[in-house]
Design an enzyme around this catalytic site. Structure first.
Site, PDB file in Angstrom:
ATOM      1  N   SER A 260       0.817  -1.208   0.000  1.00 31.23           N
ATOM      2  CA  SER A 260       0.000   0.000   0.000  1.00 31.23           C
ATOM      3  C   SER A 260       0.851   1.260   0.000  1.00 31.23           C
ATOM      4  O   SER A 260       2.075   1.209   0.155  1.00 31.23           O
ATOM      5  CB  SER A 260      -0.931   0.016   1.223  1.00 31.23           C
ATOM      6  OG  SER A 260      -0.191   0.344   2.383  1.00 31.23           O
ATOM      7  N   GLY A 261       0.165   2.390  -0.152  1.00 26.87           N
ATOM      8  CA  GLY A 261       0.814   3.688  -0.117  1.00 26.87           C
ATOM      9  C   GLY A 261       0.825   4.304   1.267  1.00 26.87           C
ATOM     10  O   GLY A 261       1.228   5.467   1.419  1.00 26.87           O
ATOM     11  N   ASP A 262       0.367   3.566   2.276  1.00 26.72           N
ATOM     12  CA  ASP A 262       0.366   4.075   3.653  1.00 26.72           C
ATOM     13  C   ASP A 262       0.554   2.881   4.588  1.00 26.72           C
ATOM     14  O   ASP A 262       0.935   1.806   4.150  1.00 26.72           O
ATOM     15  CB  ASP A 262      -0.933   4.842   3.938  1.00 26.72           C
ATOM     16  CG  ASP A 262      -0.725   6.015   4.897  1.00 26.72           C
ATOM     17  OD1 ASP A 262       0.041   5.839   5.860  1.00 26.72           O
ATOM     18  OD2 ASP A 262      -1.324   7.082   4.693  1.00 26.72           O
ATOM     19  N   ASP A 263       0.280   3.082   5.876  1.00 26.03           N
ATOM     20  CA  ASP A 263       0.529   2.018   6.850  1.00 26.03           C
ATOM     21  C   ASP A 263      -0.263   0.759   6.501  1.00 26.03           C
ATOM     22  O   ASP A 263      -1.443   0.822   6.153  1.00 26.03           O
ATOM     23  CB  ASP A 263       0.120   2.496   8.247  1.00 26.03           C
ATOM     24  CG  ASP A 263       0.864   3.757   8.670  1.00 26.03           C
ATOM     25  OD1 ASP A 263       2.091   3.823   8.458  1.00 26.03           O
ATOM     26  OD2 ASP A 263       0.211   4.681   9.188  1.00 26.03           O
ATOM     27  N   SER A 294       5.483  -1.386   2.154  1.00 26.62           N
ATOM     28  CA  SER A 294       5.027   0.003   2.142  1.00 26.62           C
ATOM     29  C   SER A 294       6.242   0.919   2.299  1.00 26.62           C
ATOM     30  O   SER A 294       6.604   1.288   3.415  1.00 26.62           O
ATOM     31  CB  SER A 294       4.009   0.252   3.267  1.00 26.62           C
ATOM     32  OG  SER A 294       3.521   1.583   3.192  1.00 26.62           O
TER      33      SER A 294
END
Length: 481
Positions: A260-263, A294
């Site tokens: 993902s692009g975040d946590d 990530s």
């Protein structure tokens, strides 16, 4: 002789007539057999099996990837809700591409996706109802106003299962990301799955792609099982957190893979004065057998919205590859709340910026009405049995002046530094704790207790009640109608 031929003709005619009748009977039975022929037979493991079942096609659903099925899904759920107190109901989604906007589920209900079923999130904003901001946040995350309802949504529900044979939910997020970056959204982007004020929820065996924002968001809920989930989004996509338990009690997240692009996992409980006032912590959380990629965020983040408190989090068997940090605690003055009794063991990390990161300077406030004297309590943080390689910096631990992070314990940790690693592997300010068997040597604020203390960092042996949930084997046979 004439009589003989007459009798023979009558006999042949009778046999022919009989054969015709038999053919008609068999044809009728064959048609009935075809009509009742099993279309799909499948099994899955769930908290609850259902007494009634229907297909989305029974309600006019068309899986061509072009026709909107929002009304069909909602009509199906509304119709099946009549069985909530009669054994519950299941809605089956067969192979196909099912374009839909947001729809809400009901209690004692299962949504099941065939392995070749794809729910496609609509890009027509009129198919996404707007909800009020969450009370523990006081505003939307993307904008000050409300928020779009999630694709699959439910509130005040009990006993809900969203599962499948690894069927897919595609959020078609590029549409939302572009509008977010251009500042064109009046409301916060939708999530893929969200349940509010609900109990006994299972989300399992699904692939979630390209969510507009967070993927899975249980909030103000309890007894949640998230299992066997694959989440994939571009590593540059904004705020595409994987699984975010938020002001929830008794949650189990396991056997999941997240890019993902975040946590990958973000544990939350409200934002600043709104979270403090709402006062509902996230507690009794188990995370196990997680694989995370990530590059710009954490495998597991605690906060930054943690103003209602986070307590008793147990994470084990975590693998992170090319991820910014293994475990990250994010807070600041004005957050209030607490992060305490955190237990992590058995992490395998490859190519990391930091293994451990704690910061008391994560500002990002909801508004200017927060109380700067509301100081968070960060204590009882336990990390043990961790192997890492190709790491730029072992740890960055930054408490708050006058409000140190305390009772930190790190043991049995081996960190292989990258060829171009920072010259000082540890930086520590306003933290207190101990270490044992940690390489490279930690900062002075975490003095080494010697090899006899290598198992000093706690990890509770007593299971949580969510670990005692017994899943059942459910078998269904969908027939032609």
């Amino acid at each position: 002789m004439c009589t003989y031929f007459a009798l023979l003709t009558l006999q042949v005619t009778g046999i022919a007539t009989l054969l015709v009748l038999v053919a008609l009977i068999l044809g009728q039975k064959g048609a009935e057999a075809r009509k009742g022929r099993i279309l799909e037979s499948f099994e899955y493991i769930a908290m609850s099996c259902r007494a009634h079942s229907a297909s989305i096609t029974d309600f006019g659903g068309i899986g061509d990837g072009k026709t909107s099925n929002t009304k069909a899904f909602q009509d199906a759920v509304n119709h099946l809700s009549q069985y909530a107190n009669g054994g519950g109901a299941q809605l089956y989604v067969p192979a196909g591409q099912w374009l839909t906007g947001s729809f809400s589920l009901t209690s004692h209900f299962t949504l099941y996706l065939h392995k070749d079923a794809v729910l496609l999130a609509s890009q027509d904003m009129s198919e996404w109802p707007v909800l009020k901001a969450l009370p523990s946040y006081g505003r939307g995350r993307d904008a000050a106003g409300g928020r779009f309802a999630s694709l699959i949504f439910g509130t005040n529900l009990t006993d809900v299962v969203v599962t499948g044979a690894n069927g897919t939910i595609d959020g078609q997020g590029a549409f939302w990301w572009q509008n977010f970056h251009k500042g064109k959204l009046k409301y916060t982007r939708p999530y893929l799955i969200e349940f509010m004020y609900s109990d006994n929820i299972q989300i399992s065996n699904l692939t979630l792609l390209n969510s507009p924002s967070w993927n899975v968001h249980p909030v103000y809920s309890s007894n949640i099982l998230v299992q066997g989930i694959t989440i994939i989004a571009p590593i540059t996509s904004p705020n595409t957190d994987g699984i975010n338990p938020d002001s929830c009690t008794n949650v189990r997240i396991e056997d999941s893979y997240i890019v993902s692009g975040d946590d990958c996992i973000a544990v939350k409980s409200g934002w600043d004065e709104y979270g403090i006032s709402f006062g509902m912590p996230t507690k009794q959380l188990v995370i196990r057998r997680l694989t995370c990629i990530s590059p710009y965020s954490a495998a597991i983040a605690l906060g930054s919205e943690m103003s209602g408190g986070i307590e008793d989090v147990r994470a084990e068997d975590i693998t992170a590859i090319h991820t910014e940090s293994g475990v990250r605690i994010k807070t600041a003055r004005g957050r209030g709340g607490f992060v305490k009794d955190i237990y992590v063991k058995g992490m395998t990390l490859h190519t990391m910026k930091w293994v451990f990161w704690m910061t008391g300077n994560y500002k990002a406030h909801a508004d200017n009405h927060y109380d700067p004297k509301a100081l968070p309590v960060i204590q009882g943080i336990n990390y043990r049995d961790i192997m890492a390689d190709n790491v730029s910096m072992a740890a960055r631990l930054e408490g708050i002046e006058g409000d140190p992070f305390t009772q930190i314990c790190i043991s049995n940790v081996t960190i292989g530094m990258a060829a171009k690693a920072k010259k000082v592997p540890w930086t520590c300010t306003d933290v207190e704790g101990i270490s044992s068997g940690v390489s490279p040597r930690p900062c002075d604020q975490l003095p080494d207790q010697g090899p006899e203390k290598i198992t000093a960092c706690d990890f509770p042996a007593e299971p949580l009640s969510i670990d005692r949930v017994v899943l059942k084997s459910c078998t269904y046979r969908m027939k032609y109608t």
